[in-house]
Scaffold this active site. Structure first.
Site, PDB file in Angstrom:
ATOM      1  N   CYS A  15      -2.528  -1.416 -10.001  1.00 26.28           N
ATOM      2  CA  CYS A  15      -2.730  -0.059  -9.501  1.00 26.28           C
ATOM      3  C   CYS A  15      -3.278   0.852 -10.597  1.00 26.28           C
ATOM      4  CB  CYS A  15      -1.411   0.498  -8.968  1.00 26.28           C
ATOM      5  SG  CYS A  15      -1.541   2.193  -8.342  1.00 26.28           S
ATOM      6  N   ASN A  48      -7.684 -11.053  -3.097  1.00 25.14           N
ATOM      7  CA  ASN A  48      -7.526  -9.759  -2.443  1.00 25.14           C
ATOM      8  C   ASN A  48      -8.753  -8.901  -2.746  1.00 25.14           C
ATOM      9  OD1 ASN A  48      -5.864  -6.766  -3.352  1.00 25.14           O
ATOM     10  ND2 ASN A  48      -6.149  -7.401  -1.239  1.00 25.14           N
ATOM     11  N   MET A  61       0.846  -1.197   0.000  1.00 28.27           N
ATOM     12  CA  MET A  61       0.000   0.000   0.000  1.00 28.27           C
ATOM     13  C   MET A  61       0.878   1.242   0.000  1.00 28.27           C
ATOM     14  SD  MET A  61      -3.014  -1.169   2.669  1.00 28.27           S
ATOM     15  CE  MET A  61      -1.920  -2.006   3.827  1.00 28.27           C
TER      16      MET A  61
END
Length: 335
Positions: A105, A216, A23
């Site tokens: 991302c 996830n 993160m």
């Protein structure tokens, strides 16, 4: 609570039953050290580090970590196979246990650089990147992706992506069970608005049984982890761990059969103080190191007092461990 019966995922010698997501601005070395004090077994990931930063920047600073953080994976952001080859070799040289390619991302930064989730549109290029990384690295090379991007979100396309990258040598896929929109949604909205489709990740494991599949996205409790492990090889948790790090306290017993005494929040703080004292001697600001501690007393009496005192006092010039000791004293008076 049953603590056995999980088939632990150990490809490349790494146990990926449970991991903490990479993160940006959150899972820095200070956060990872704190999390390791809570769980001895969970697999930790660095923040995404771009290939350009490593090749042209201060790699010693970017790749610094404490040996206590192992097992530890490095996540890379990039799309040039030659550059990823170099950086995968750095991961080996610096002693990381895994090197992961970010293909999930959706931030403006990665879109500008044409990497991250943009790469899902070019599975051939991802395969080239993985092949280059695999040639350079003697450690596992893994990929973290979404289930789709923009209008390219069919299960057929996801299977084609997985199969193409699998053929290049990737045996472990960490899949965020949401698609991503490159336009119209912020990174935060891309973590919340596209619906979770866990069934697609489970289907990937069924259709590619020889691959290691880690799920996830939106997972916030250990009970949910238990449920997912019936279908996939591992679970990755993200922001819930950052906001509530003590969630990991029971992980070693529940999922790894490691029955060492559970650390109390007080014991974790005291152990982290020793680390902070060492870092302060290297001129690391206290305010940077206390950020991952703010949620340590989440859902406990005194949690607001803890957060407020640290937030208001850690940034003062010359602040040291006495700030944390005082915050702990205030919380202890409430507990």
């Amino acid at each position: 609570m049953e603590t056995t019966g999980y088939s632990q995922s150990t490809l490349g010698g790494l146990n990926r039953t449970l991991s903490v997501a990479p993160m940006m601005d959150w899972t820095d070395r200070h956060c990872r050290y704190l999390l390791r004090l809570i769980s001895q077994q969970v697999l930790l990931y660095t923040e995404m580090v771009t290939t350009g930063a490593l090749i042209h920047g201060d790699r010693d600073r970017l790749l610094a970590y404490d040996n206590a953080e192992h097992p530890l994976a490095l996540q890379l952001g990039g799309s040039d196979p030659k550059e990823l080859d170099q950086c995968a070799q750095m991961a080996v040289d610096y002693g990381f246990d895994e090197v992961n390619l970010n293909v999930g991302c959706p931030s403006d930064r990665v879109q500008f650089g044409r990497f991250g989730v943009c790469l899902m549109k070019t599975p051939g290029l991802v395969a080239e990147c993985v092949a280059a990384m695999s040639r350079a690295a003697s450690i596992p090379v893994t990929v973290k992706s979404r289930i789709g991007v923009d209008e390219q979100d069919s299960y057929e396309l996801l299977c084609q992506f997985i199969d193409k990258v699998r053929q290049a040598g990737c045996k472990t896929f960490i899949i965020h069970a949401r698609k991503a929109w490159l336009q119209g949604l912020s990174p935060k909205e891309n973590r919340e608005i596209p619906p979770l489709r866990y069934e697609l990740v489970r289907a990937i494991k069924q259709d590619f049984p020889n691959l290691e599949v880690v799920i996830n996205g939106g997972i916030t409790t250990l009970e949910e982890v238990q449920g997912h492990l019936k279908w996939v090889d591992g679970v990755m948790i993200g922001r819930e761990v950052y906001h509530n790090p003590y969630l990991l306290a029971n992980v070693d017993q529940w999922f790894y059969g490691d029955f060492h005494p559970l650390p109390t929040r007080y014991e974790i703080v005291m152990a982290f103080l020793s680390y902070i004292e060492r870092q302060l001697m290297s001129n690391t600001p206290l305010s940077v190191m206390i950020r991952p501690m703010l949620g340590l007393f989440q859902r406990q009496p005194g949690a607001k007092i803890w957060r407020r005192y640290l937030s208001e006092n850690a940034h003062h010039s010359g602040s040291g461990v006495k700030v944390i000791r005082e915050a702990l004293r205030l919380v202890s008076g409430v507990l």
